[in-house]
Design a protein around this motif. Sequence first.
Motif, PDB file in Angstrom:
ATOM      1  N   LYS A  49      11.551  -4.080 -13.530  1.00 17.14           N
ATOM      2  CA  LYS A  49      11.429  -5.442 -13.027  1.00 17.14           C
ATOM      3  C   LYS A  49      12.066  -5.501 -11.641  1.00 17.14           C
ATOM      4  O   LYS A  49      13.058  -4.816 -11.377  1.00 17.14           O
ATOM      5  N   PRO A  50      11.519  -6.308 -10.738  1.00 17.58           N
ATOM      6  CA  PRO A  50      12.131  -6.411  -9.409  1.00 17.58           C
ATOM      7  C   PRO A  50      13.531  -7.026  -9.507  1.00 17.58           C
ATOM      8  O   PRO A  50      13.803  -7.853 -10.374  1.00 17.58           O
ATOM      9  N   LEU A  51      14.400  -6.604  -8.613  1.00 19.43           N
ATOM     10  CA  LEU A  51      15.747  -7.158  -8.588  1.00 19.43           C
ATOM     11  C   LEU A  51      15.717  -8.599  -8.085  1.00 19.43           C
ATOM     12  O   LEU A  51      14.903  -8.955  -7.226  1.00 19.43           O
ATOM     13  N   PRO A  52      16.607  -9.446  -8.594  1.00 16.54           N
ATOM     14  CA  PRO A  52      16.635 -10.830  -8.122  1.00 16.54           C
ATOM     15  C   PRO A  52      17.193 -10.905  -6.702  1.00 16.54           C
ATOM     16  O   PRO A  52      17.995 -10.066  -6.290  1.00 16.54           O
ATOM     17  N   VAL A  53      16.749 -11.905  -5.982  1.00 15.53           N
ATOM     18  CA  VAL A  53      17.274 -12.164  -4.639  1.00 15.53           C
ATOM     19  C   VAL A  53      18.391 -13.190  -4.802  1.00 15.53           C
ATOM     20  O   VAL A  53      18.177 -14.288  -5.322  1.00 15.53           O
ATOM     21  N   LEU A  54      19.582 -12.814  -4.395  1.00 13.36           N
ATOM     22  CA  LEU A  54      20.743 -13.681  -4.567  1.00 13.36           C
ATOM     23  C   LEU A  54      21.056 -14.422  -3.276  1.00 13.36           C
ATOM     24  O   LEU A  54      20.861 -13.896  -2.190  1.00 13.36           O
ATOM     25  N   GLU A  55      21.550 -15.626  -3.433  1.00  3.81           N
ATOM     26  CA  GLU A  55      21.962 -16.400  -2.270  1.00  3.81           C
ATOM     27  C   GLU A  55      23.368 -15.977  -1.871  1.00  3.81           C
ATOM     28  O   GLU A  55      24.144 -15.513  -2.690  1.00  3.81           O
TER      29      GLU A  55
END
Length: 70
Positions: A49-55
């Motif tokens: 799964k793609p890694l999440p983009v964190l703020e």
Amino acid sequence: MINQTLTLEELKQRPFEEMFMDVARRKMIITIRLPGDNEVSIEPKLHLKPLPVLEGYIPQGWKDVIYNQE
């Protein structure tokens, strides 16, 4: 995952298309025993799964704080 071990002679009895479809569909690993005690494994490629983009942000000079400690 399901593991199955076949000899080269057993593998010759199965159509390759069927074997590859079984590996993909059933998420199985097939190990083929070759002459001379060598083995080859066939298994499906895992899709991550793609890694999440964190703020947030990383402050300037963060490496200096970590690596320049004495």
